[in-house]
Write an enzyme that holds these catalytic residues in place. Sequence first.
Site, PDB file in Angstrom:
ATOM      1  N   ASP A 272       0.623  -1.180   0.344  1.00  0.00           N
ATOM      2  CA  ASP A 272       0.121   0.231   0.101  1.00  0.00           C
ATOM      3  C   ASP A 272       0.736   1.281   0.193  1.00  0.00           C
ATOM      4  OD1 ASP A 272      -3.002   1.323   0.576  1.00  0.00           O
ATOM      5  OD2 ASP A 272      -1.229   2.866   2.129  1.00  0.00           O
TER       6      ASP A 272
ATOM      7  N   LYS B  88      -3.108   5.687  -4.177  1.00  0.00           N
ATOM      8  CA  LYS B  88      -3.803   6.749  -4.040  1.00  0.00           C
ATOM      9  C   LYS B  88      -3.498   8.286  -4.473  1.00  0.00           C
ATOM     10  CE  LYS B  88      -3.562   4.437   0.510  1.00  0.00           C
ATOM     11  NZ  LYS B  88      -1.708   5.069   0.400  1.00  0.00           N
TER      12      LYS B  88
ATOM     13  N   TYR C  33       3.277   9.747  -0.071  1.00  0.00           N
ATOM     14  CA  TYR C  33       4.391   9.185  -0.305  1.00  0.00           C
ATOM     15  C   TYR C  33       5.853   9.108  -0.452  1.00  0.00           C
ATOM     16  CZ  TYR C  33       0.226   6.906   2.596  1.00  0.00           C
ATOM     17  OH  TYR C  33      -1.061   6.024   3.014  1.00  0.00           O
TER      18      TYR C  33
END
Length: 285
Positions: free
Chosen positions: A50, A80, A55
């Site tokens: 994930d 995401k 990030y």
Amino acid sequence: MDFKDQNSTFRLSNGVEIPCIGFGMWQTPSDEVGVASVLSALEAGYRHIDTAQAYRNEQCVGEAFRRSGVKREDVFITTKIWNDAHSYDLVMSSFEESLKKLDTSYVDLLLIHWPNPQALRDRWQAANAETWKAMEELYRAGRVRAIGISNFRKHHIDALLETAEIPPMVNQIKHCPGVIQTEVEEYSRSKGMLLEAYSPLGTGRMLESEEMKALSEKYDRSIAQICIRWGLQRGYLPLPKSITPSRIEENLRVFDFEIDEDDMNYIAGIDAGVRNASNPDAVPF
Ligand code: A2P
């Protein structure tokens, strides 16, 4: 709960199977440490990773794949869409960027990271509708196998469903002992979403809890293992983060014990000082 190991799956509303523990990458560095941690995870047996545009470590996943020899189709990858890409065109272009960094031709699960970016606070509903339209198109084209949301509360879900043609399959939210978002949980489930748990160890804070230490002795398991198991037994898909090989491996060994019902309830109420989930309508980003 009848999960045998980390390859056991939850089934999403569209039938896609998702391995029941994911390797969380929030706060994992974007350098060689990040690459090494993904390699450790693949070696330990994680088949679900994930990450997120924000990030800044998607490229670590790509690099770890190149080095590991693990087959792409054997691993479930989530990324995401960040807050600066809430439009049709920006979803499309940032998705292409993500694919390049991940070194893949498709993503297993694509999420809207936050419902209400600071810059769009007066028009988040329209921005999410447009963002979702692009994600539906990627889904229909087979470039993502599932689509979902993160940090959405009831009013964000309701707004999205006004125009969505494909309902979200996942809502990823903060979930650990002492931090339970009952309304979001119940509402997401009622709309057919799987709940994923980020910060399942309270970003590490649970490890300091005296109550958790006592449970660790009682069950003869580490505090991290108890937190992860507790999330699974509550029907959540936990996403523990670590850059430490021994911990990465430890966090998968949660299939050989069971927390009894009294302790499940007790753990839910333990206050280890973990910060509540951020209010998505007030985040400063
Ligand atoms: P590190 O990455 O240095 O190994 P969360 O998943 O809730 O965000 O928690 C992540 C934090 O918990 C990180 O600081 C991580 O440290 C630490 N952590 C992860 N797994 C374990 C474990 N099994 N034992 C102790 N600390 C852990």
